[in-house]
Design an enzyme around this catalytic site. Structure first.
Site, mmCIF file in Angstrom:
data_model
loop_
_atom_site.group_PDB
_atom_site.id
_atom_site.type_symbol
_atom_site.label_atom_id
_atom_site.label_comp_id
_atom_site.label_asym_id
_atom_site.label_seq_id
_atom_site.Cartn_x
_atom_site.Cartn_y
_atom_site.Cartn_z
ATOM 1 C CE LYS A 1 57.112 37.668 40.840
ATOM 2 N NZ LYS A 1 57.871 38.303 39.292
ATOM 3 C CB SER A 2 51.464 41.696 38.076
ATOM 4 O OG SER A 2 52.311 40.908 37.668
ATOM 5 N NE ARG B 1 50.549 46.834 36.798
ATOM 6 C CZ ARG B 1 51.784 45.826 36.336
ATOM 7 N NH1 ARG B 1 52.424 44.749 37.541
ATOM 8 N NH2 ARG B 1 52.283 45.419 35.146
ATOM 9 C CB SER C 1 55.597 44.148 27.143
ATOM 10 O OG SER C 1 56.700 44.770 28.275
ATOM 11 C CD GLN D 1 58.093 43.368 33.489
ATOM 12 O OE1 GLN D 1 59.302 43.307 31.921
ATOM 13 N NE2 GLN D 1 58.219 42.485 34.280
ATOM 14 C CG ASP E 1 54.571 35.139 34.232
ATOM 15 O OD1 ASP E 1 55.954 35.454 33.228
ATOM 16 O OD2 ASP E 1 53.804 36.318 34.761
ATOM 17 C CE LYS F 1 58.047 37.071 29.719
ATOM 18 N NZ LYS F 1 57.753 37.988 30.099
ATOM 19 N NE ARG G 1 59.915 32.257 32.922
ATOM 20 C CZ ARG G 1 60.033 32.928 33.691
ATOM 21 N NH1 ARG G 1 58.458 33.463 33.031
ATOM 22 N NH2 ARG G 1 60.058 33.036 34.536
ATOM 23 N NE ARG H 1 56.747 33.494 36.500
ATOM 24 C CZ ARG H 1 56.258 33.909 37.487
ATOM 25 N NH1 ARG H 1 55.989 33.043 38.563
ATOM 26 N NH2 ARG H 1 56.078 34.900 38.019
HETATM 27 C C1 S3P Z 1 54.555 41.704 34.604
HETATM 28 C C2 S3P Z 1 54.374 41.008 33.368
HETATM 29 C C3 S3P Z 1 54.775 39.956 32.622
HETATM 30 C C4 S3P Z 1 55.380 39.106 33.147
HETATM 31 C C5 S3P Z 1 55.894 38.885 34.499
HETATM 32 C C6 S3P Z 1 55.254 40.394 35.478
HETATM 33 C C7 S3P Z 1 53.835 42.658 34.888
HETATM 34 O O1 S3P Z 1 56.320 39.975 32.309
HETATM 35 O O2 S3P Z 1 56.312 38.144 32.738
HETATM 36 O O3 S3P Z 1 56.141 38.080 35.445
HETATM 37 O O4 S3P Z 1 53.934 42.245 36.243
HETATM 38 O O5 S3P Z 1 53.642 43.575 34.306
HETATM 39 P P1 S3P Z 1 56.804 41.058 30.202
HETATM 40 O O6 S3P Z 1 55.846 42.889 30.424
HETATM 41 O O7 S3P Z 1 57.606 41.168 29.889
HETATM 42 O O8 S3P Z 1 55.795 40.182 29.775
#
Ligand code: S3P
Length: 438
Positions: free
Chosen positions: A34-35, A39, A177, A179, A318, A345, A349, A391
């Protein structure tokens, strides 16, 4: 007699009833990461020329990101089989509100893209996403020169971003993070001068890896990453399987002391995504992750408790719900601390995992930044609420498959955000039965 329900119908049910049969056994491939999928879509949209992506995650989260880039005037051809052709670059500010559904990664990374666009973008999501903190990206994007507004002084979505005219900054996010890091790097592509992010705890490196793949100028030096402004060029992206989804099957093989054996093929093998394998190894699991092939093999084992601290969390951010369920059947008391980020999250969680374990009869107490799990539990069937968190729902499902009797999981439809046909895989691998719950 219960009417026959197709696999895909089970994705959409609000409650799923699982009647247990035993641990998981078998071979499978999980959805595209998914990540990486988010992107790939966003960089393909920013890039000049076409990009062909295969193995894209078909969950609703990534579908929302595809919907968002269409609003930028980018062409998207998606046959619905994980193969998609995206032709950028972004032509204009979004034509309409960008709806990211439940996707935190989707909204935060797209916010970084919007900060670089000369125009106005409005980003929102479902009722769960609209409660999640956005100040972590809003503050540094403002430092770069974007105007970011939203509910509660820009802390919560909907967000309104007026972008363009950015200047690169050097920034240390308060949270570990990926993200936040990624939003800033994507914004940095159109800033004047370099943008540097310094992390205290290193996080997944998909953005760095993929920027390089799209011809971006990116430098990684320890925990410091710098992007130079510049154009991206379309390319081909093959998305490997998602290790975070494989973690559920690893635990599904381990929840009973014998018979379980799972092989998951074609997983991403890069930095920061397979630390759950090390944690399970520390717990005594018979587990092997082949870094040359991306094949994960897990066999039934006697597990022991583990201490997980702030150092461990970014690498398993995760996987904590699934690991907590493994800790419930392990010998001894597992203490998880330094995990305060889990409260931000898809659900809180720490609270939702604690409730999940209690529903299966586990003794667990919640702390401010973690939980204490009494191991050695004989799990029993119960009723669980996912709190809108995929999850939590998937962890509940693998536990339910291993216990006698019927467990009802409310909020099952959240699983479609990341893993369509999870119930079908559960039935195939464990022999459990699954049907809409009452
Ligand atoms: C992710 C970063 C993580 C993760 C999320 C996916 C990403 O979040 O928990 O499921 O794809 O960059 P955080 O950056 O908030 O830790």
């Amino acid at each position: 007699m219960t009417p026959a329900v197709s696999d895909s119908d089970l994705d959409a049910v609000s409650s799923l009833q699982v009647t247990g049969a035993g641990p998981a056994r078998g071979l499978l491939q999980v959805p595209g990461d998914k990540s990486i999928s988010h992107r790939a879509v966003l960089m393909a949209a920013m890039a000049h020329g076409p990009t062909v992506i295969t193995g894209l995650s078909m969950g609703q989260d990534v579908t929302h990101t595809l919907g968002a880039v269409r609003q930028f005037g980018v062409s998207v051809d998606h046959a619905g089989d994980g193969r998609v052709r995206v032709e950028g670059p972004i032509r204009h500010e979004p034509a309409d509100v960008l709806d990211h559904g439940n996707a935190g990664t989707g909204i935060r990374l797209t916010a970084g893209v919007c900060a670089g666009i000369d125009g106005v973008s409005v980003l929102t999501g479902d009722r769960f996403l609209r409660r999640r903190p956005m100040d972590r990206i809003a503050e540094p994007l403002r430092m770069m020169g974007a105007t970011v507004d939203g509910r509660e002084r820009g802390r919560l979505a909907p967000l309104v971003i007026r972008g363009g005219g950015l200047t690169g900054i050097t920034y240390s996010p308060k949270q570990a993070s990926a993200q936040v890091k990624s939003a800033l790097l994507l914004a940095g592509l159109s800033a004047a001068g370099p943008t540097t992010v310094e992390e205290v705890h290193p996080t997944r490196r998909h953005t760095e890896e993929m920027l390089a793949q799209f011809g971006g100028r990116v430098r990684v030096d320890g925990n410091r990453v710098t992007v130079e402004p510049g154009d991206l060029t379309g390319t081909e992206v093959v998305v490997p399987g998602d290790p975070s989804q494989a973690a559920f099957w690893a635990v599904a093989a381990l929840l009973a002391p014998e018979h379980g054996e799972v092989v998951v093929e074609n997983l991403y093998t890069g930095f920061g995504r397979s630390d759950f394998v090390n944690v399970l190894e520390r717990m005594g699991a018979d587990i092997d992750f082949d870094l040359t092939t991306g094949t994960l093999t897990v066999k039934a084992s006697r597990l022991r408790a583990v201490d997980l601290t702030a150092e461990d969390i970014p690498g398993i951010v995760d996987e904590v719900p699934a690991l907590a369920m493994a800790a419930a059947v392990a010998e001894g008391t597992t203490v998880i601390s330094g995990a305060g980020e889990l409260r931000a999250k898809e659900s809180d969680r720490i609270a939702s995992t604690t409730r999940l374990l209690r529903a299966f009869g586990v003794q667990v107490s919640e702390t401010e930044d973690g939980m204490v799990i009494e191991g050695g539990s004989r799990l029993r069937a119960g009723r669980v609420d996912s709190h809108g968190d995929h999850r939590i729902a998937m962890t509940a499902a693998v536990a339910a498959a291993c216990v006698e009797g019927a467990t009802v999981i409310d909020g099952w439809d959240s699983v479609a955000t990341s893993y369509p046909r999870f119930a079908a895989d559960l039935v195939r691998l464990t022999g459990a039965s699954a049907q809409p719950g009452a």
